[in-house]
Motif scaffolding. Structure first.
Motif, mmCIF file in Angstrom:
data_model
loop_
_atom_site.group_PDB
_atom_site.id
_atom_site.type_symbol
_atom_site.label_atom_id
_atom_site.label_comp_id
_atom_site.label_asym_id
_atom_site.label_seq_id
_atom_site.Cartn_x
_atom_site.Cartn_y
_atom_site.Cartn_z
ATOM 1 N N PHE A 16 4.213 5.822 2.304
ATOM 2 C CA PHE A 16 4.348 7.277 2.432
ATOM 3 C C PHE A 16 4.315 7.710 3.892
ATOM 4 O O PHE A 16 5.157 8.471 4.357
ATOM 5 C CB PHE A 16 3.228 7.962 1.631
ATOM 6 N N GLY A 17 3.375 7.143 4.625
ATOM 7 C CA GLY A 17 3.190 7.494 6.029
ATOM 8 C C GLY A 17 4.404 7.136 6.867
ATOM 9 O O GLY A 17 4.888 7.949 7.651
ATOM 10 N N MET A 77 -4.452 7.970 9.552
ATOM 11 C CA MET A 77 -3.049 8.379 9.581
ATOM 12 C C MET A 77 -2.853 9.690 8.793
ATOM 13 O O MET A 77 -2.208 10.634 9.272
ATOM 14 C CB MET A 77 -2.187 7.272 8.999
ATOM 15 N N PHE A 91 -1.620 13.484 9.914
ATOM 16 C CA PHE A 91 -0.534 14.235 9.268
ATOM 17 C C PHE A 91 -1.021 15.623 8.876
ATOM 18 O O PHE A 91 -0.355 16.619 9.103
ATOM 19 C CB PHE A 91 -0.039 13.522 7.994
ATOM 20 N N TYR A 147 -8.465 -11.267 -2.842
ATOM 21 C CA TYR A 147 -7.300 -10.393 -2.836
ATOM 22 C C TYR A 147 -6.001 -11.171 -2.770
ATOM 23 O O TYR A 147 -5.065 -10.817 -2.085
ATOM 24 C CB TYR A 147 -7.369 -9.383 -1.674
ATOM 25 N N PRO A 173 0.191 -9.314 -1.999
ATOM 26 C CA PRO A 173 0.114 -10.340 -3.045
ATOM 27 C C PRO A 173 1.475 -11.003 -3.263
ATOM 28 O O PRO A 173 2.480 -10.510 -2.776
ATOM 29 C CB PRO A 173 -0.327 -9.537 -4.268
ATOM 30 N N THR A 206 -3.055 -12.499 -5.073
ATOM 31 C CA THR A 206 -2.428 -12.525 -6.396
ATOM 32 C C THR A 206 -1.073 -13.172 -6.226
ATOM 33 O O THR A 206 -0.461 -13.110 -5.160
ATOM 34 C CB THR A 206 -2.281 -11.112 -6.978
ATOM 35 N N GLU A 210 7.156 -3.729 -2.599
ATOM 36 C CA GLU A 210 5.698 -3.895 -2.621
ATOM 37 C C GLU A 210 5.234 -5.274 -2.187
ATOM 38 O O GLU A 210 4.036 -5.495 -1.996
ATOM 39 C CB GLU A 210 5.140 -3.534 -4.000
ATOM 40 N N ASN A 248 -5.598 4.159 6.950
ATOM 41 C CA ASN A 248 -4.913 5.139 6.096
ATOM 42 C C ASN A 248 -5.509 6.530 6.264
ATOM 43 O O ASN A 248 -4.789 7.513 6.401
ATOM 44 C CB ASN A 248 -4.986 4.718 4.630
ATOM 45 N N THR A 274 0.001 -4.431 10.669
ATOM 46 C CA THR A 274 -1.186 -4.978 9.984
ATOM 47 C C THR A 274 -2.452 -4.244 10.399
ATOM 48 O O THR A 274 -2.529 -3.700 11.502
ATOM 49 C CB THR A 274 -1.346 -6.485 10.270
ATOM 50 N N MET A 289 -3.254 12.245 -1.464
ATOM 51 C CA MET A 289 -3.217 10.879 -0.934
ATOM 52 C C MET A 289 -4.584 10.493 -0.367
ATOM 53 O O MET A 289 -5.046 9.367 -0.553
ATOM 54 C CB MET A 289 -2.185 10.792 0.198
ATOM 55 N N ASP A 319 0.843 -1.195 0.000
ATOM 56 C CA ASP A 319 0.000 0.000 0.000
ATOM 57 C C ASP A 319 0.884 1.253 0.000
ATOM 58 O O ASP A 319 1.583 1.536 0.986
ATOM 59 C CB ASP A 319 -0.886 -0.029 1.255
ATOM 60 N N PRO A 320 0.877 2.023 -1.119
ATOM 61 C CA PRO A 320 1.770 3.202 -1.223
ATOM 62 C C PRO A 320 1.493 4.233 -0.128
ATOM 63 O O PRO A 320 2.408 4.928 0.313
ATOM 64 C CB PRO A 320 1.479 3.771 -2.609
ATOM 65 N N ILE A 321 0.236 4.295 0.325
ATOM 66 C CA ILE A 321 -0.088 5.307 1.354
ATOM 67 C C ILE A 321 0.625 4.981 2.663
ATOM 68 O O ILE A 321 1.172 5.852 3.330
ATOM 69 C CB ILE A 321 -1.621 5.411 1.552
ATOM 70 N N THR A 322 0.634 3.680 3.003
ATOM 71 C CA THR A 322 1.319 3.280 4.232
ATOM 72 C C THR A 322 2.818 3.571 4.118
ATOM 73 O O THR A 322 3.444 4.079 5.061
ATOM 74 C CB THR A 322 1.077 1.784 4.531
ATOM 75 N N HIS A 366 -10.889 -6.591 7.440
ATOM 76 C CA HIS A 366 -9.491 -6.295 7.156
ATOM 77 C C HIS A 366 -9.356 -5.188 6.104
ATOM 78 O O HIS A 366 -8.613 -4.230 6.282
ATOM 79 C CB HIS A 366 -8.753 -7.545 6.701
ATOM 80 N N ASN A 401 -0.612 -8.609 4.770
ATOM 81 C CA ASN A 401 -1.389 -8.935 3.578
ATOM 82 C C ASN A 401 -0.808 -8.275 2.336
ATOM 83 O O ASN A 401 -0.965 -7.077 2.132
ATOM 84 C CB ASN A 401 -2.830 -8.502 3.769
#
Lengths: 141, 616
Positions: free
Chosen positions: A22-23, B417, B421, B568, A71, B570, A41, B414, A97, B437, A17-20, B406, A69
């Motif tokens: 970033f955070g 958080m 910020f 979810y 892939p 992959t 990733e 997110n 998580t 974001m 998750d890119p947001i996490t 989940h 979690n």
């Protein structure tokens, strides 16, 4: 205000998750001095990155932020591989998580007990990087 | 003259075969036959011993008469008879002496002619008769068997004591024939006795019949009336017969019959199979339910063993149970058993077997009771099926709840958080970045909700409207929809699905299944090889199996096997992978009562088999 920030050689952030990412990066900026923060990733790419470093003789990361979690290769699978690797240094691994499933906590504890490294368990959302997330030896100071 | 006269007398008399003696008026013996003298233990007539001896002397050794009577007999002018007894060593002998006056030609009495007859046999007979009469009376009193006699000529009816007692009349009651008949209960009993009595009168037909009388005191009583004719010179002169009180006996019989009837009715109408078996496990009693179950009447079932009626294996189990029950004497209660008849049809029973004990406490057989619980068993099985389905669905739901919690949690985390910020951030440029974001996180959340909605739709769609759909038409439709994508990726199709083959499916689901599997096959092709997709389908007994194979990267099933249809999940580094397609089509296939399986080899390719349920 002057804060004496801790210096860390290398940090891995493993999360899809890119947001996490970033955070965590943003929070680290205010807590630690580290010129080598790498994001992956999933577990597989992280493992590949790690292997490359070891092959090159470069230092392994001192701290790892690990999502569960993901892939392709999730956090548990990564841990399974990581624990089996021949790494002398004791590494701080922060398992992060959004799961509140007790089974996930149980699994984390199993890894904690069988691993030589330091394992932390952190539930999202994270607002702050704690000192213990970065340093185990100086826990008392 | 006197001597001339005496010699022939003496000579003649001596030889008479019948014991005869002459006694004069002075009671002195004049002459006697040898046979007469023999009776008194004398060899022959010797004048010096016997002549002129008083006749009383002779009779002295005999008993059971008085000398006075004898004297009277000797002096009377007409014939007299006395009986007397002589005791010998072991037995006694009875005699009858006849005294007749002895006259001369002028009718003067000269003395008495005494003739003696041995009547021992008659006396014995008389005594025997007396004894029998006494015995008969005693017997008739004990057995309550009375007798009666009817004299036709006098129309005289006599009842014995017992007969009177049975009629509850006084001992001096003198019945008339019509009275006798009227004691019988009006209706059948009276009509019957009249008929039988008249028939006996007419042609001597004997009878013996159970009838009811009303006694003098008004009590109803069962009796056995018997009658028989006595003929004299070929003519019926008398009727006689027996009369017995059998009331207690008949009542007991009726009672026994009633309880027997009750028991039979009960056993026969019990809605369970009842049977009694002997030591060799042969049936000696079966009730109606058992007969109906075995489709035979009881006559055909008696004597049969389970081996004659059931499958050998089942019969052996039953025989073993029988032996165990008879050996241990412990009843087997409520055991679940299965009977398989010769035609192969199986029935579930709840069976009890109880040992039958003889007086010595040894088992001579057993009583068996079996209740047909097939329908209960079926319900139980259905219930179990339902529980299994529910358990699976429950597991699915929990799984789904975890996914939901989940995925939603990770988005809200997110938000949380980023907002934190944003609040603390002072730099405008950084604020804008965080805002961007946030909007990204919002889009992600919407996507996730949309995906979850899609899944919920499948899971809640209970009223599935399945239709028979041509498989090839649907494949063609997907190929047309994906035309650009397929051309771009240079996909080659090998389709061997028969043109007329149809599957039972919800139209939208079939399209989704084909679309997802084709797309997956293209997505996970080998980077430097053109994808080839092989489609085939086959009709099976209760389903149609649709197979789709590719020559792509394949999946390490040892590693990912358990997750491949997970949400979810992959497994390849593919930007388009959402980890949703297989999860959704698995749900769709299962919602239609079907099934989906996968086989794969890394670097060789993957095959998915979709089983369409054609049954319901």
């Amino acid at each position: 205000m002057f804060i004496l920030m801790k210096k860390i050689n290398s940090i891995f952030i493993i999360d899809d998750d890119p947001i996490t990412i970033f955070g965590i990066k943003k929070m680290l900026k205010t807590t630690v001095i580290c010129k080598d923060i790498k994001a992956f990733e999933n577990g597989k790419t992280a493992l590949e990155g790690l292997t490359k470093r070891i092959e090159k003789g470069a230092s392994v990361p001192e701290v790892i932020f690990l999502d569960i979690n993901m892939p392709i290769m999730d956090g548990w699978e990564f841990l399974e591989e990581f624990v089996g690797m021949d790494i002398k240094e004791k590494i701080i691994i922060n398992v992060i998580t959004s799961s509140i499933d007790p089974l996930d906590y149980q699994r984390w504890n199993d890894f904690r007990l069988k691993s030589l490294h330091y394992l932390n368990f952190k539930n999202k959302p994270i607002y702050k990087i704690e000192a213990t997330d970065l340093n185990r030896v100086n826990i008392a100071s | 003259m006197k001597t001339i006269e005496t010699v022939p007398y003496h000579y003649l008399l001596k030889q008479l075969p019948k014991a005869t003696a002459l006694v004069d008026t002075n009671y002195s013996l004049i002459e006697a036959s040898n046979s007469w003298l023999n009776i008194f233990d004398l060899e022959h007539f010797e004048p010096k011993n016997t002549h002129n001896r008083s006749v009383f002397d002779f009779y002295d050794s005999h008993k059971e008469f008085s000398s006075k009577t004898l004297k009277e007999c000797l002096s009377k002018k007409h014939k007299q008879v006395i009986r007397h007894k002589k005791n010998e060593k072991e037995n006694e002998r009875w005699f009858e002496s006849t005294f007749a006056p002895w006259f001369d030609e002028k009718e003067n009495i000269l003395g008495t002619i005494v003739q003696i007859e041995d009547i021992t046999k008659e006396i014995e007979k008389e005594l025997e008769l007396e004894r029998i009469k006494t015995l008969l009376q005693a017997k008739s009193e004990v057995a309550k068997v009375g007798s009666w006699e009817y004299d036709i000529s006098t129309e005289n009816l006599t009842w014995c004591k017992v007969t009177k007692e049975i009629h509850q009349v006084s001992p001096n009651f003198k019945p008339k024939i019509n009275q006798g008949i009227e004691f019988y209960k009006q209706g059948y009993s009276r009509n019957k006795i009249s008929m039988l009595f008249h028939k006996a009168l007419e042609d001597g037909t004997p009878y013996n019949e159970r009838l009811i009388i009303i006694t003098n005191k008004g009590e109803e009583k069962w009796v056995t009336a018997g009658g028989k004719a006595i003929k004299k010179n070929g003519k019926i002169v008398k009727l006689f017969g027996t009369f017995q009180d059998i009331n207690d006996q008949v009542l007991a019989e009726i009672k026994t019959k009633e309880s027997e009837q009750l028991l039979t009715t009960l056993i026969d109408n019990l809605p369970i199979n009842v049977f009694i078996k002997d030591k060799e496990s042969r049936k000696i009693l079966v009730n109606k339910t058992e007969c109906e179950y075995l489709g035979a009447n009881s006559k055909d079932l008696i004597g049969k063993t389970d081996f004659d009626l059931y499958d050998d294996r089942v019969a052996q189990i039953s025989r073993d149970e029988d032996l165990e029950v008879m050996r241990t004497l412990k009843p087997m209660i409520g055991r679940e058993t299965i009977n398989v008849r010769k035609d192969g049809s199986a029935t579930n029973f709840l069976t009890s077997k109880i040992p039958l004990l003889d007086i010595k406490g040894k088992a001579y057989g057993l009583i068996g009771m079996s209740m047909d619980i097939t329908h209960i068993k079926q319900k139980e099985d259905q219930l179990q099926d339902l529980i299994n389905v529910t358990a699976i669905q429950n597991k699915k739901l929990i799984n789904f709840a975890h996914i939901v919690s989940h995925n939603l949690r990770s988005h809200t985390a997110n938000f949380s958080m980023l907002l934190e910020f944003l609040i603390k951030e002072k730099e405008e440029k950084e604020k804008k970045r965080i805002m961007k974001m946030l909007s990204h996180a919002s889009d992600n959340l919407l996507d996730t909700l949309e995906n979850l909605n899609e899944v919920v739709d499948i899971s809640t769609n209970v009223n599935l409207d399945k239709k028979s759909l041509n498989l090839n038409e649907n494949i063609l439709k997907v190929q047309q929809n994906l035309a650009g994508f397929l051309v771009k990726n240079k996909v080659e199709f090998i389709n061997s699905v028969p043109n007329n083959l149809s599957v039972m499916s919800v139209p939208a689901y079939l399209e989704s299944i084909v679309l997802n599997l084709v797309t997956n096959a293209v997505k996970y092709c080998k980077p430097k090889e053109n994808p080839t997709i092989t489609l085939s389908a086959q009709k099976q007994e209760k389903s149609v199996v649709f197979s789709i194979s590719d020559n792509g990267m394949g999946i390490d099933l040892n590693r990912y096997g358990g997750k491949i249809f997970g949400m979810y999940k992959t497994f390849h580094n593919n930007k388009d992978a959402r980890g949703l397609g297989l999860y959704i089509i698995k749900n769709q296939v299962e919602a239609m009562g079907g099934n989906i399986t996968v086989s794969s080899e890394v670097d060789k390719g993957t095959t998915f088999n979709v089983y369409f349920n054609e049954e319901d």
